[in-house]
Design a protein around this motif. Structure first.
Motif, PDB file in Angstrom:
ATOM      1  N   TYR A 105       0.533  -1.542   0.156  1.00  0.00           N
ATOM      2  CA  TYR A 105       0.449   0.224  -0.197  1.00  0.00           C
ATOM      3  C   TYR A 105       1.070   1.522   0.194  1.00  0.00           C
ATOM      4  O   TYR A 105       0.093   2.174  -0.855  1.00  0.00           O
ATOM      5  N   ARG A 116       0.772   4.063  -2.777  1.00  0.00           N
ATOM      6  CA  ARG A 116       0.594   5.573  -2.577  1.00  0.00           C
ATOM      7  C   ARG A 116       1.556   6.404  -3.001  1.00  0.00           C
ATOM      8  O   ARG A 116       0.984   8.020  -2.924  1.00  0.00           O
ATOM      9  N   ARG A 176     -11.211  12.394  -0.905  1.00  0.00           N
ATOM     10  CA  ARG A 176     -12.025  11.316  -1.191  1.00  0.00           C
ATOM     11  C   ARG A 176     -13.844  12.008  -1.529  1.00  0.00           C
ATOM     12  O   ARG A 176     -14.623  12.651  -1.085  1.00  0.00           O
ATOM     13  N   ARG A 207     -17.567  11.222  -4.062  1.00  0.00           N
ATOM     14  CA  ARG A 207     -18.667  10.559  -4.042  1.00  0.00           C
ATOM     15  C   ARG A 207     -18.220   9.163  -3.925  1.00  0.00           C
ATOM     16  O   ARG A 207     -17.631   8.421  -4.788  1.00  0.00           O
ATOM     17  N   ARG A 208     -18.773   8.211  -3.303  1.00  0.00           N
ATOM     18  CA  ARG A 208     -18.711   6.762  -3.330  1.00  0.00           C
ATOM     19  C   ARG A 208     -17.262   6.018  -2.872  1.00  0.00           C
ATOM     20  O   ARG A 208     -16.742   5.101  -2.975  1.00  0.00           O
ATOM     21  N   GLY A 209     -16.787   7.136  -2.608  1.00  0.00           N
ATOM     22  CA  GLY A 209     -14.941   6.748  -1.673  1.00  0.00           C
ATOM     23  C   GLY A 209     -13.957   7.606  -3.057  1.00  0.00           C
ATOM     24  O   GLY A 209     -12.847   6.831  -3.010  1.00  0.00           O
ATOM     25  N   ARG A 210     -14.546   7.700  -4.126  1.00  0.00           N
ATOM     26  CA  ARG A 210     -13.953   8.449  -5.404  1.00  0.00           C
ATOM     27  C   ARG A 210     -12.731   9.338  -5.205  1.00  0.00           C
ATOM     28  O   ARG A 210     -13.221  10.312  -4.682  1.00  0.00           O
ATOM     29  N   PRO A 211     -11.071   9.062  -5.588  1.00  0.00           N
ATOM     30  CA  PRO A 211     -10.112   9.691  -4.546  1.00  0.00           C
ATOM     31  C   PRO A 211     -10.005  10.824  -6.003  1.00  0.00           C
ATOM     32  O   PRO A 211     -10.449  10.176  -7.255  1.00  0.00           O
ATOM     33  N   ASN A 233      -7.303   8.072 -11.103  1.00  0.00           N
ATOM     34  CA  ASN A 233      -8.169   6.234 -10.731  1.00  0.00           C
ATOM     35  C   ASN A 233      -6.763   4.763 -11.300  1.00  0.00           C
ATOM     36  O   ASN A 233      -5.487   5.203 -11.934  1.00  0.00           O
ATOM     37  N   VAL A 234      -6.948   4.373 -10.100  1.00  0.00           N
ATOM     38  CA  VAL A 234      -5.840   3.276  -9.287  1.00  0.00           C
ATOM     39  C   VAL A 234      -6.404   1.850  -9.774  1.00  0.00           C
ATOM     40  O   VAL A 234      -7.548   2.076  -9.281  1.00  0.00           O
ATOM     41  N   SER A 235      -5.864   1.119  -9.817  1.00  0.00           N
ATOM     42  CA  SER A 235      -6.103  -0.335  -9.611  1.00  0.00           C
ATOM     43  C   SER A 235      -5.392  -1.111  -9.011  1.00  0.00           C
ATOM     44  O   SER A 235      -3.973  -1.181  -9.462  1.00  0.00           O
ATOM     45  N   HIS A 236      -5.301  -2.250  -8.101  1.00  0.00           N
ATOM     46  CA  HIS A 236      -4.451  -3.466  -8.115  1.00  0.00           C
ATOM     47  C   HIS A 236      -4.928  -4.382  -8.171  1.00  0.00           C
ATOM     48  O   HIS A 236      -5.842  -4.915  -7.870  1.00  0.00           O
ATOM     49  N   GLU A 292     -15.807  -2.591 -14.860  1.00  0.00           N
ATOM     50  CA  GLU A 292     -15.701  -1.685 -14.037  1.00  0.00           C
ATOM     51  C   GLU A 292     -14.335  -0.730 -13.715  1.00  0.00           C
ATOM     52  O   GLU A 292     -14.568   0.218 -13.138  1.00  0.00           O
ATOM     53  N   GLY A 339     -17.470   6.634 -10.587  1.00  0.00           N
ATOM     54  CA  GLY A 339     -18.001   6.822  -8.994  1.00  0.00           C
ATOM     55  C   GLY A 339     -18.164   5.719  -8.811  1.00  0.00           C
ATOM     56  O   GLY A 339     -18.481   5.331  -7.529  1.00  0.00           O
ATOM     57  N   LEU A 390     -19.069  -0.585  -7.835  1.00  0.00           N
ATOM     58  CA  LEU A 390     -19.921  -2.138  -7.919  1.00  0.00           C
ATOM     59  C   LEU A 390     -21.473  -1.462  -7.296  1.00  0.00           C
ATOM     60  O   LEU A 390     -22.533  -2.076  -8.539  1.00  0.00           O
TER      61      LEU A 390
HETATM   62  C1  LIG Z   1     -14.000   1.550  -6.463  1.00  0.00           C
HETATM   63  C2  LIG Z   1     -14.196  -0.169  -6.403  1.00  0.00           C
HETATM   64  C3  LIG Z   1     -15.139  -1.063  -7.912  1.00  0.00           C
HETATM   65  C4  LIG Z   1     -12.999  -0.912  -6.345  1.00  0.00           C
HETATM   66  O1  LIG Z   1     -12.766  -2.108  -5.941  1.00  0.00           O
HETATM   67  P1  LIG Z   1     -11.895  -3.218  -6.264  1.00  0.00           P
HETATM   68  O2  LIG Z   1     -11.351  -4.334  -7.821  1.00  0.00           O
HETATM   69  O3  LIG Z   1     -11.832  -3.607  -4.909  1.00  0.00           O
HETATM   70  O4  LIG Z   1     -10.076  -2.771  -6.150  1.00  0.00           O
HETATM   71  P2  LIG Z   1      -9.420  -2.012  -6.784  1.00  0.00           P
HETATM   72  O5  LIG Z   1      -7.974  -2.426  -7.459  1.00  0.00           O
HETATM   73  O6  LIG Z   1      -9.423  -1.989  -8.717  1.00  0.00           O
HETATM   74  O7  LIG Z   1      -9.193  -0.477  -7.116  1.00  0.00           O
HETATM   75  C5  LIG Z   1      -9.262   0.344  -5.617  1.00  0.00           C
HETATM   76  C6  LIG Z   1      -8.337   1.778  -6.206  1.00  0.00           C
HETATM   77  O8  LIG Z   1     -10.163   2.556  -6.676  1.00  0.00           O
HETATM   78  C7  LIG Z   1     -10.571   3.161  -6.022  1.00  0.00           C
HETATM   79  N1  LIG Z   1     -11.646   3.587  -5.417  1.00  0.00           N
HETATM   80  C8  LIG Z   1     -12.064   3.694  -4.300  1.00  0.00           C
HETATM   81  N2  LIG Z   1     -13.764   4.041  -4.372  1.00  0.00           N
HETATM   82  C9  LIG Z   1     -13.470   4.117  -6.023  1.00  0.00           C
HETATM   83  C10 LIG Z   1     -14.521   4.721  -6.444  1.00  0.00           C
HETATM   84  N3  LIG Z   1     -16.284   4.764  -5.831  1.00  0.00           N
HETATM   85  N4  LIG Z   1     -14.865   4.669  -8.200  1.00  0.00           N
HETATM   86  C11 LIG Z   1     -13.259   4.870  -8.352  1.00  0.00           C
HETATM   87  N5  LIG Z   1     -12.186   4.923  -7.870  1.00  0.00           N
HETATM   88  C12 LIG Z   1     -12.269   4.192  -6.776  1.00  0.00           C
HETATM   89  C13 LIG Z   1      -9.324   4.344  -5.295  1.00  0.00           C
HETATM   90  O9  LIG Z   1      -8.339   4.541  -5.514  1.00  0.00           O
HETATM   91  C14 LIG Z   1      -8.403   2.204  -4.633  1.00  0.00           C
HETATM   92  O10 LIG Z   1      -7.720   2.262  -4.446  1.00  0.00           O
HETATM   93  P3  LIG Z   1      -7.225   2.852  -2.469  1.00  0.00           P
HETATM   94  O11 LIG Z   1      -7.957   2.476  -1.462  1.00  0.00           O
HETATM   95  O12 LIG Z   1      -5.645   2.196  -2.777  1.00  0.00           O
HETATM   96  O13 LIG Z   1      -6.456   4.797  -3.102  1.00  0.00           O
HETATM   97  C15 LIG Z   1     -15.264  -0.459  -4.789  1.00  0.00           C
HETATM   98  O14 LIG Z   1     -13.975  -0.259  -4.302  1.00  0.00           O
HETATM   99  C16 LIG Z   1     -16.571  -0.022  -5.046  1.00  0.00           C
HETATM  100  O15 LIG Z   1     -17.397  -0.591  -5.614  1.00  0.00           O
HETATM  101  N6  LIG Z   1     -16.375   1.405  -4.664  1.00  0.00           N
HETATM  102  C17 LIG Z   1     -17.469   1.709  -4.392  1.00  0.00           C
HETATM  103  C18 LIG Z   1     -17.974   1.503  -2.034  1.00  0.00           C
HETATM  104  C19 LIG Z   1     -19.002   2.260  -2.077  1.00  0.00           C
HETATM  105  O16 LIG Z   1     -20.190   2.168  -3.144  1.00  0.00           O
HETATM  106  N7  LIG Z   1     -18.985   2.979  -1.232  1.00  0.00           N
HETATM  107  C20 LIG Z   1     -20.166   4.276  -1.267  1.00  0.00           C
HETATM  108  C21 LIG Z   1     -20.408   3.719   1.138  1.00  0.00           C
HETATM  109  S1  LIG Z   1     -21.373   4.715   1.088  1.00  0.00           S
END
Ligand SMILES: CC(C)(COP(=O)(O)OP(=O)(O)OC[C@H]1O[C@@H](n2cnc3c(N)ncnc32)[C@H](O)[C@@H]1OP(=O)(O)O)[C@@H](O)C(=O)NCCC(=O)NCCS
Length: 247
Positions: free
Chosen positions: A60, A64, A86, A88-92, A103-106, A170, A177, A180
């Motif tokens: 991590y 980061r 962050r 809406r829905r945690g989108r950074p 945007n980032v994916s791991h 995805e 943002g 899922l």
């Molecule tokens: C975004 C999401 C699809 C990513 O899932 P994943 O396959 O496990 O992970 P990935 O490695 O592809 O992506 C993770 C990264 O996406 C980013 N991310 C997180 N939430 C996001 C969002 N809503 N939209 C776009 N990117 C997002 C972050 O940078 C995260 O990495 P970090 O936490 O290290 O910064 C999933 O976490 C999700 O659906 N989040 C939304 C949750 C939500 O609806 N929350 C509402 C609470 S009120």
């Protein structure tokens, strides 16, 4: 680019004008570079502490710090000063006028980082050998057309096909943002054409507004970038805090 003596990210061929993507290997090494920790915000350090194993923590921190170094270089400021927050829905996003969208994916062993000065970008990275029950997942997350194409394939081709479709869906969901919560089963994606293509979907997932690009990652992985270019008006209000103006 490098920091603290480590090569940290390799640029991939850009998927579009104004969009840059980097590949970051996350090694199976739990040593944490103090130079990287120094770049993180208090909240990020606290998050690092919450990871259950030293290896997850080290990955991590490395991911980061790499993101911060790339954003800092793009903005012409110190990596430690990049105001990542962050929405809406945690989108950074970066809370600063004129900042690129990112945007980032791991996966467990690698990350991809996309920066865009041309509007919202989403990325998804998967390991190519990821074991998934593709037939079951397709019933929930694939359209009838996508399932019909898969019906003619053997098991491993179905699995790989589903993974590619998933990276497309995805990545789009991460550009908006929605994550899922996006209507994955209604996003109809053609992965047979010479270029990946959204064929149909409910707003804001309308084909005219989207480009999908298969990223040139190592053969062990699969990754897609989704570029969102809303053709009419502004992106949905709920999403807009995460979006820099298209230039
Ligand atoms: C975004 C999401 C699809 C990513 O899932 P994943 O396959 O496990 O992970 P990935 O490695 O592809 O992506 C993770 C990264 O996406 C980013 N991310 C997180 N939430 C996001 C969002 N809503 N939209 C776009 N990117 C997002 C972050 O940078 C995260 O990495 P970090 O936490 O290290 O910064 C999933 O976490 C999700 O659906 N989040 C939304 C949750 C939500 O609806 N929350 C509402 C609470 S009120």
């Amino acid at each position: 680019m490098s920091s603290a003596g480590n090569v940290v990210a390799r640029a991939l061929p850009p998927p579009a004008d104004g969009v840059h993507v980097w590949w970051r290997e996350l090694h199976a090494d739990d040593r944490i570079d103090p130079g990287f920790v120094a770049l993180l915000s208090q909240a990020e350090r606290a998050r690092a502490e919450r990871f259950g194993t030293p290896l997850l923590r080290a990955r991590y921190v490395a991911g980061r710090a790499t993101l911060r170094l790339l954003l800092g270089r793009c903005l012409g400021i110190d990596a430690a000063d990049v105001p990542i927050t962050r929405g809406r829905r945690g989108r950074p996003y970066v809370e600063r006028d004129g900042a690129p969208d990112f945007n980032v994916s791991h996966t467990r062993d690698a990350a991809i980082i996309a920066l865009s000065t041309r509007g919202p970008v989403g990325v998804d990275l998967e390991r190519g050998d990821r074991s998934v029950d593709a037939a079951r997942l397709a019933r929930k997350f694939a359209t009838a057309r996508e399932r019909a194409v898969m019906a003619a394939l053997g098991d491993d081709d179905v699995r790989r096909r589903f993974l590619r479709l998933w990276t497309c869906k995805e990545a789009m969901s991460k550009a908006t943002g929605d994550g899922l919560a996006a209507p994955m089963g209604k996003l109809d994606v053609d992965v047979d054409a010479s270029a990946l293509r959204l064929v149909d979907g409910p707003a804001p997932y309308v084909p005219a507004d989207w480009s999908l690009v298969a990223l040139d990652v190592p053969a062990t992985h699969m990754a897609t970038a989704a570029l969102w270019r809303p053709s009419t008006g502004e992106p949905r209000e709920a999403t807009s805090p995460a979006l820099p103006a298209a230039r």
